[in-house]
Scaffold this motif. Structure first.
Motif, mmCIF file in Angstrom:
data_model
loop_
_atom_site.group_PDB
_atom_site.id
_atom_site.type_symbol
_atom_site.label_atom_id
_atom_site.label_comp_id
_atom_site.label_asym_id
_atom_site.label_seq_id
_atom_site.Cartn_x
_atom_site.Cartn_y
_atom_site.Cartn_z
ATOM 1 N N UNK A 10 1.988 6.370 -4.600
ATOM 2 C CA UNK A 10 3.495 6.412 -3.683
ATOM 3 C C UNK A 10 3.432 5.363 -2.624
ATOM 4 N N UNK A 11 4.768 5.292 -2.324
ATOM 5 C CA UNK A 11 4.438 4.076 -1.177
ATOM 6 C C UNK A 11 4.862 4.792 0.210
ATOM 7 N N UNK A 18 1.721 0.102 -0.723
ATOM 8 C CA UNK A 18 1.764 1.589 -1.224
ATOM 9 C C UNK A 18 0.069 1.711 -0.537
ATOM 10 N N UNK A 19 -0.048 3.574 -0.661
ATOM 11 C CA UNK A 19 -0.672 4.217 -0.245
ATOM 12 C C UNK A 19 -1.719 5.156 -1.267
ATOM 13 N N UNK A 20 -1.080 5.633 -2.278
ATOM 14 C CA UNK A 20 -2.093 6.213 -3.085
ATOM 15 C C UNK A 20 -1.554 5.970 -4.236
ATOM 16 N N UNK A 41 -7.013 12.832 -3.307
ATOM 17 C CA UNK A 41 -8.868 12.260 -3.012
ATOM 18 C C UNK A 41 -9.179 11.195 -2.510
ATOM 19 N N UNK A 42 -7.909 10.469 -2.162
ATOM 20 C CA UNK A 42 -7.786 8.741 -1.855
ATOM 21 C C UNK A 42 -7.386 7.763 -1.306
ATOM 22 N N UNK A 43 -6.686 7.399 -0.222
ATOM 23 C CA UNK A 43 -5.603 7.034 0.081
ATOM 24 C C UNK A 43 -6.615 5.589 0.272
ATOM 25 N N UNK A 44 -5.204 4.446 0.457
ATOM 26 C CA UNK A 44 -5.565 3.085 0.717
ATOM 27 C C UNK A 44 -4.419 2.820 1.338
ATOM 28 N N UNK A 45 -4.739 1.836 2.067
ATOM 29 C CA UNK A 45 -3.237 1.051 3.232
ATOM 30 C C UNK A 45 -3.443 1.499 3.797
ATOM 31 N N UNK A 46 -3.752 2.397 4.909
ATOM 32 C CA UNK A 46 -3.925 3.641 5.958
ATOM 33 C C UNK A 46 -4.798 3.456 7.193
#
Length: 109
Positions: A10-11, A18-20, A41-46
């Motif tokens: 998911x972006x 890209x965030x998840x 459960x996790x996220x990235x680039x936030x």
């Protein structure tokens, strides 16, 4: 050129950062500020905003808004603390609003 299938992502709807990962979806049955939302459960680039107590539909929670690290679009929030025992499973998890994310199914190289 070879075509490789990558993980489903998911972006951010604004900049496509890209965030998840789809594999990190816990539930698609949540409510955000403006409609449906997903629990991850996790996220990235936030980037996380400041923690604040917020009265949500399921009770009082300490949350921090989630911003895209590239364009600073507000995507949802992170549950920092749940005050009711039945809501403790949300602690450390992320809500992303469906209207703020775009599904990415594969990469082309």
């Amino acid at each position: 050129m070879a075509e490789l299938v990558g993980p489903r992502l998911y972006s951010c709807c604004n900049c496509r950062n890209h965030v998840c990962l789809h594999d990190d979806v816990i539930s698609k049955a949540f409510q955000g500020r403006k409609g449906r939302a997903f629990l991850f459960s996790h996220a990235m680039n936030i980037v996380l905003g400041p923690k604040e107590d917020r009265l949500l539909m399921t009770g009082l929670h300490t949350v921090a808004d989630i911003y895209c690290s590239d364009c600073r679009e507000v995507l949802g929030w992170k549950y920092e603390r749940a005050y009711e025992d039945s809501q403790k499973y949300k602690e450390g998890k992320y809500i992303l609003e469906k209207s703020k994310i775009i599904k990415e199914n594969w990469y082309q190289f």
